[in-house]
Design a protein around this motif. Sequence first.
Motif, PDB file in Angstrom:
ATOM      1  N   ALA A  49       0.737  -1.136   0.088  1.00 21.03           N
ATOM      2  CA  ALA A  49       0.010   0.061   0.083  1.00 21.03           C
ATOM      3  C   ALA A  49       0.815   1.233   0.013  1.00 21.03           C
ATOM      4  O   ALA A  49       0.491   2.393  -0.619  1.00 21.03           O
ATOM      5  N   LEU A  50       2.151   1.262   0.446  1.00 17.05           N
ATOM      6  CA  LEU A  50       3.032   2.249   0.505  1.00 17.05           C
ATOM      7  C   LEU A  50       3.366   2.893  -0.868  1.00 17.05           C
ATOM      8  O   LEU A  50       3.460   3.985  -0.941  1.00 17.05           O
ATOM      9  N   PHE A  51       3.363   1.945  -1.960  1.00 16.79           N
ATOM     10  CA  PHE A  51       3.774   2.545  -3.264  1.00 16.79           C
ATOM     11  C   PHE A  51       2.763   3.214  -3.709  1.00 16.79           C
ATOM     12  O   PHE A  51       3.060   3.932  -4.877  1.00 16.79           O
ATOM     13  N   ALA A  52       1.349   3.324  -3.194  1.00 17.70           N
ATOM     14  CA  ALA A  52       0.375   4.223  -3.756  1.00 17.70           C
ATOM     15  C   ALA A  52       0.363   5.242  -2.927  1.00 17.70           C
ATOM     16  O   ALA A  52      -0.354   6.269  -3.341  1.00 17.70           O
ATOM     17  N   GLU A  53       1.100   5.577  -2.128  1.00 22.60           N
ATOM     18  CA  GLU A  53       0.990   6.584  -1.107  1.00 22.60           C
ATOM     19  C   GLU A  53       1.630   7.857  -1.836  1.00 22.60           C
ATOM     20  O   GLU A  53       3.012   7.787  -2.194  1.00 22.60           O
ATOM     21  N   LYS A  54       1.242   9.115  -1.532  1.00 22.11           N
ATOM     22  CA  LYS A  54       2.070  10.329  -2.118  1.00 22.11           C
ATOM     23  C   LYS A  54       3.307  10.635  -1.122  1.00 22.11           C
ATOM     24  O   LYS A  54       3.097  10.699  -0.161  1.00 22.11           O
ATOM     25  N   GLY A  55       4.322  10.883  -1.893  1.00 21.39           N
ATOM     26  CA  GLY A  55       5.516  11.090  -1.120  1.00 21.39           C
ATOM     27  C   GLY A  55       6.545   9.938  -0.842  1.00 21.39           C
ATOM     28  O   GLY A  55       7.491  10.082  -0.325  1.00 21.39           O
ATOM     29  N   PHE A  56       5.845   8.741  -1.097  1.00 19.50           N
ATOM     30  CA  PHE A  56       6.555   7.673  -0.922  1.00 19.50           C
ATOM     31  C   PHE A  56       7.725   7.621  -1.565  1.00 19.50           C
ATOM     32  O   PHE A  56       8.914   7.166  -1.015  1.00 19.50           O
ATOM     33  N   TYR A  57       7.795   7.623  -3.032  1.00 20.39           N
ATOM     34  CA  TYR A  57       9.058   7.469  -3.834  1.00 20.39           C
ATOM     35  C   TYR A  57      10.142   8.841  -3.572  1.00 20.39           C
ATOM     36  O   TYR A  57      11.374   8.486  -3.533  1.00 20.39           O
ATOM     37  N   LEU A  58       9.643   9.906  -3.063  1.00 27.54           N
ATOM     38  CA  LEU A  58      10.484  10.889  -2.766  1.00 27.54           C
ATOM     39  C   LEU A  58      11.197  10.693  -1.531  1.00 27.54           C
ATOM     40  O   LEU A  58      12.315  10.790  -1.453  1.00 27.54           O
ATOM     41  N   ALA A  59      10.574  10.302  -0.648  1.00 27.45           N
ATOM     42  CA  ALA A  59      10.917   9.790   0.828  1.00 27.45           C
ATOM     43  C   ALA A  59      12.059   8.695   0.596  1.00 27.45           C
ATOM     44  O   ALA A  59      13.323   8.956   0.864  1.00 27.45           O
ATOM     45  N   VAL A  60      11.700   7.694  -0.040  1.00 25.65           N
ATOM     46  CA  VAL A  60      12.779   6.608  -0.624  1.00 25.65           C
ATOM     47  C   VAL A  60      13.871   7.216  -1.156  1.00 25.65           C
ATOM     48  O   VAL A  60      15.051   6.874  -0.731  1.00 25.65           O
ATOM     49  N   GLY A  61      13.642   8.047  -2.078  1.00 25.10           N
ATOM     50  CA  GLY A  61      14.859   8.536  -3.037  1.00 25.10           C
ATOM     51  C   GLY A  61      15.572   9.425  -2.084  1.00 25.10           C
ATOM     52  O   GLY A  61      17.046   9.333  -2.532  1.00 25.10           O
ATOM     53  N   ARG A  62      15.432  10.160  -1.409  1.00 27.75           N
ATOM     54  CA  ARG A  62      15.956  11.157  -0.483  1.00 27.75           C
ATOM     55  C   ARG A  62      16.990  10.416   0.588  1.00 27.75           C
ATOM     56  O   ARG A  62      18.008  10.774   0.808  1.00 27.75           O
ATOM     57  N   THR A  63      16.140   9.411   1.045  1.00 25.89           N
ATOM     58  CA  THR A  63      16.868   8.753   2.236  1.00 25.89           C
ATOM     59  C   THR A  63      18.045   7.925   1.566  1.00 25.89           C
ATOM     60  O   THR A  63      19.237   7.973   2.056  1.00 25.89           O
ATOM     61  N   LEU A  64      17.768   7.484   0.365  1.00 26.79           N
ATOM     62  CA  LEU A  64      18.722   6.584  -0.350  1.00 26.79           C
ATOM     63  C   LEU A  64      19.801   7.466  -0.900  1.00 26.79           C
ATOM     64  O   LEU A  64      21.019   7.196  -0.547  1.00 26.79           O
ATOM     65  N   GLY A  65      19.450   8.709  -1.353  1.00 32.61           N
ATOM     66  CA  GLY A  65      20.494   9.703  -1.787  1.00 32.61           C
ATOM     67  C   GLY A  65      21.301  10.015  -0.654  1.00 32.61           C
ATOM     68  O   GLY A  65      22.636  10.243  -0.637  1.00 32.61           O
ATOM     69  N   ARG A  66      20.714  10.448   0.630  1.00 34.67           N
ATOM     70  CA  ARG A  66      21.321  10.639   1.834  1.00 34.67           C
ATOM     71  C   ARG A  66      22.470   9.677   2.369  1.00 34.67           C
ATOM     72  O   ARG A  66      23.799   9.887   2.562  1.00 34.67           O
ATOM     73  N   ALA A  67      22.150   8.358   2.200  1.00 34.21           N
ATOM     74  CA  ALA A  67      22.819   7.355   2.920  1.00 34.21           C
ATOM     75  C   ALA A  67      24.020   7.160   1.833  1.00 34.21           C
ATOM     76  O   ALA A  67      25.191   6.908   2.312  1.00 34.21           O
ATOM     77  N   VAL A  68      23.652   7.050   0.572  1.00 37.65           N
ATOM     78  CA  VAL A  68      24.981   6.843  -0.387  1.00 37.65           C
ATOM     79  C   VAL A  68      25.977   8.017  -0.437  1.00 37.65           C
ATOM     80  O   VAL A  68      27.159   7.817  -0.545  1.00 37.65           O
ATOM     81  N   LEU A  69      25.477   9.228  -0.478  1.00 38.03           N
ATOM     82  CA  LEU A  69      26.325  10.488  -0.481  1.00 38.03           C
ATOM     83  C   LEU A  69      27.173  10.488   0.798  1.00 38.03           C
ATOM     84  O   LEU A  69      28.317  10.705   0.610  1.00 38.03           O
ATOM     85  N   SER A  70      26.422  10.212   1.979  1.00 30.87           N
ATOM     86  CA  SER A  70      27.515  10.222   3.166  1.00 30.87           C
ATOM     87  C   SER A  70      28.405   9.178   3.101  1.00 30.87           C
ATOM     88  O   SER A  70      29.450   9.214   3.731  1.00 30.87           O
ATOM     89  N   PHE A  71      28.027   8.029   2.689  1.00 27.38           N
ATOM     90  CA  PHE A  71      29.075   6.945   2.313  1.00 27.38           C
ATOM     91  C   PHE A  71      30.113   7.165   1.321  1.00 27.38           C
ATOM     92  O   PHE A  71      31.314   6.778   1.837  1.00 27.38           O
ATOM     93  N   LEU A  72      29.781   7.838   0.332  1.00 28.45           N
ATOM     94  CA  LEU A  72      30.799   8.124  -0.715  1.00 28.45           C
ATOM     95  C   LEU A  72      31.896   9.276  -0.035  1.00 28.45           C
ATOM     96  O   LEU A  72      32.829   9.060  -0.310  1.00 28.45           O
TER      97      LEU A  72
END
Length: 256
Positions: A49-72
Amino acid sequence: MDKKRIALNIAAPLCGLAAFIVIWFIASAAIGVSIILPSPSETIVKFFALFAEKGFYLAVGRTLGRAVLSFLIAFVAACLFAFLSKLSLFFKKAFAPIAVIMRVMPTISVILLVLIWFKSNVSPYVITFLVIFPMLYRVVTDAADGVDPALLEMTKAFRLSCGKRFFNFYLPEMLPPVLTGASITLSFSVKLTVAAEVLAFTADSIGRYMKQTSAYIETSKLLAWTVVAILLGFLLEGLLLLVKKLLVRRYHGKQS
């Protein structure tokens, strides 16, 4: 033999996962209160059901971006400091107590201090960097120290340039341990980033949604977001291990 090993590598994790789900199902049924421990089926329904929620993809993308950028950033910094430590024994000895302090400092202390010093949108980057940098520094320095001394003496005897020494001898020897350690640290960075987002209540993040679902006691939805974070960690770790396998095969001419 290879087929048996492949079958074992697939079957064993699936059996472990199945056992975990069965235990989860039994515990949920025994408690009988979904607000405390929802069943696996409830969590799966909420997950999709999360996949249909507004803001889901933005939240996942930004969390992923923060984690990867911090790691790099942490990885590049760790490689730089490890290089300086290899060049100068004085620098290595001088930086050693700082690295130890960073490594043994309680993570919760790092998080709370950073939350005081930085804004909520910056805190996850700083927290993740400060926690994983000493881990990566240790991984890279141990890999550099583990290079065969006889091999290095041979490169000196043939008077090879620094570039040839690094790319032809240091890099092939260091790649397997460095990338193995980095893959574990990369998945850990997702965990740290989400934890920092929860406490900082960072906008457009998995952590923020987790905090909100916790406040409204939506346990099944909280577990669904947890599954999302776990899958991100698995994905990143798996990708880096794949990169390791390809690079090791290239340099060593065989599968790792």
